[in-house]
Design an enzyme around this catalytic site. Structure first.
Site, PDB file in Angstrom:
ATOM      1  N   SER A   1       0.866  -1.184   0.000  1.00  0.00           N
ATOM      2  CA  SER A   1       0.000   0.000   0.000  1.00  0.00           C
ATOM      3  C   SER A   1       0.895   1.223   0.000  1.00  0.00           C
ATOM      4  CB  SER A   1      -0.845   0.006   1.279  1.00  0.00           C
ATOM      5  OG  SER A   1      -1.487   1.252   1.453  1.00  0.00           O
TER       6      SER A   1
ATOM      7  N   TYR B   1      -2.495  -0.717  10.256  1.00  0.00           N
ATOM      8  CA  TYR B   1      -2.474  -1.077   8.829  1.00  0.00           C
ATOM      9  C   TYR B   1      -1.135  -0.641   8.223  1.00  0.00           C
ATOM     10  CZ  TYR B   1      -3.916  -1.107   3.876  1.00  0.00           C
ATOM     11  OH  TYR B   1      -4.003  -1.334   2.519  1.00  0.00           O
TER      12      TYR B   1
END
Ligand code: NAI
Length: 259
Positions: free
Chosen positions: A144, A157
């Site tokens: 990501s 995350y």
């Protein structure tokens, strides 16, 4: 772009979003494709789409947080297609939008188990398989933009995705001599159901079109990305055209946080 004729590719989280689009793309290039995911109904629906392109496709139900499931997904692949040539480790979850001090131990365990431990299990057993086969292999992990920059209200995350980069760079160094490549693709703001959930949960971005506008303000190209735009890079990284590319992270993020 290179052909994947005769090659066997595994995609985790392949029943939806970026993973499903990537699976279809690998199949169109001639690969035999195994998709793995937790949900049998979603997985079989994705398999029906793959079967419109090739008969050489399979779905294996598996949860990447369980090592035995990961081992099973690889042994089923070998049983069905005889080998493994490449893997797109794409399964991931986003977690709740909360400031760090509001995150709980349970949040930590849930997110890290899928995004980091799950990727570790996949890489461990995929690399062992490549080594046993004595042939080249390519791994692409889906991280990501939050693997490279901080993510307010997404600390765990971000930490889990930073961890994926560490696993990937180290594997590239450890196994390069065996012609095993490992790379990362780092998306931002790709229009999938995960992004829809993120927008719904993140009140500070506003609602509907306003939320999309707030999000795309950070993106140089001023729009959301499509799953195809990530899949194309993952497919390229797995292909022979990327044969001298390893240990790299490619952002597919429309210029998000360009510096
Ligand atoms: P998605 O929610 O459609 O795909 C995630 C897939 O992973 C789903 O099929 C889900 O069932 C599967 N999965 C989750 N936990 C699993 C487990 N324990 N075992 C096996 N499968 C599991 O969302 P999307 O957007 O396609 O996400 C794919 C990857 O891309 C994720 O790793 C995500 O973190 C990453 N990503 C997505 C971005 C976006 O804007 N959509 C941005 C940055 C990264």
């Amino acid at each position: 772009m290179s052909s994947f004729q005769g090659k066997v590719v595994m995609i985790t989280g392949g029943a939806s979003g970026i993973g499903r689009v990537a699976a279809l793309s690998f199949a169109r290039k001639g690969a035999k494709v195994v998709i793995a995911g937790r949900n049998a109904e979603e997985g079989n629906k994705a398999l029906d789409l793959l079967k419109e392109i090739t008969d050489e496709a399979a779905f294996v139900q598996s949860d990447v947080t369980r090592e035995s499931d990961v081992e099973n997904m690889i042994s089923e692949t070998i049983k069905k297609f005889g080998q493994l040539d490449a893997a797109f480790n794409n399964a991931g979850i986003e977690g709740p939008n909360k400031l760090l001090a509001d995150q709980t131990e349970a949040d930590f365990e849930t997110i890290v188990n899928v995004n980091l431990k799950g990727t570790f299990f996949c890489m461990k057993h995929q690399i062992s398989t490549f080594m046993e086969q004595g042939r080249a292999g390519a791994i692409v992990n889906n991280a990501s933009i939050a693997a490279h920059v901080g993510m307010p209200e997404g600390s765990i995350y971000a930490a889990s995705k930073h961890g994926v980069v560490g696993l990937t760079k180290t594997a590239a160094m450890e196994y390069g001599a065996h012609n095993i490549r490992a790379n990362v693709v780092s998306p931002a703001s790709i229009h999938t159901t995960m992004l829809d959930r993120y927008l719904e949960d993140n009140a500070t971005l506003g609602a509907g079109d306003e939320a999309v506008r707030s999000l795309t303000q950070k993106i140089s190209l001023r729009r959301l990305g499509a799953p195809e735009e990530v899949a194309d890079v993952a497919v390229w990284l797995c292909s022979d055209e990327a044969s001298f590319v390893t240990g790299e992270c490619i952002r597919v993020a429309g210029g998000h946080s360009s510096q």
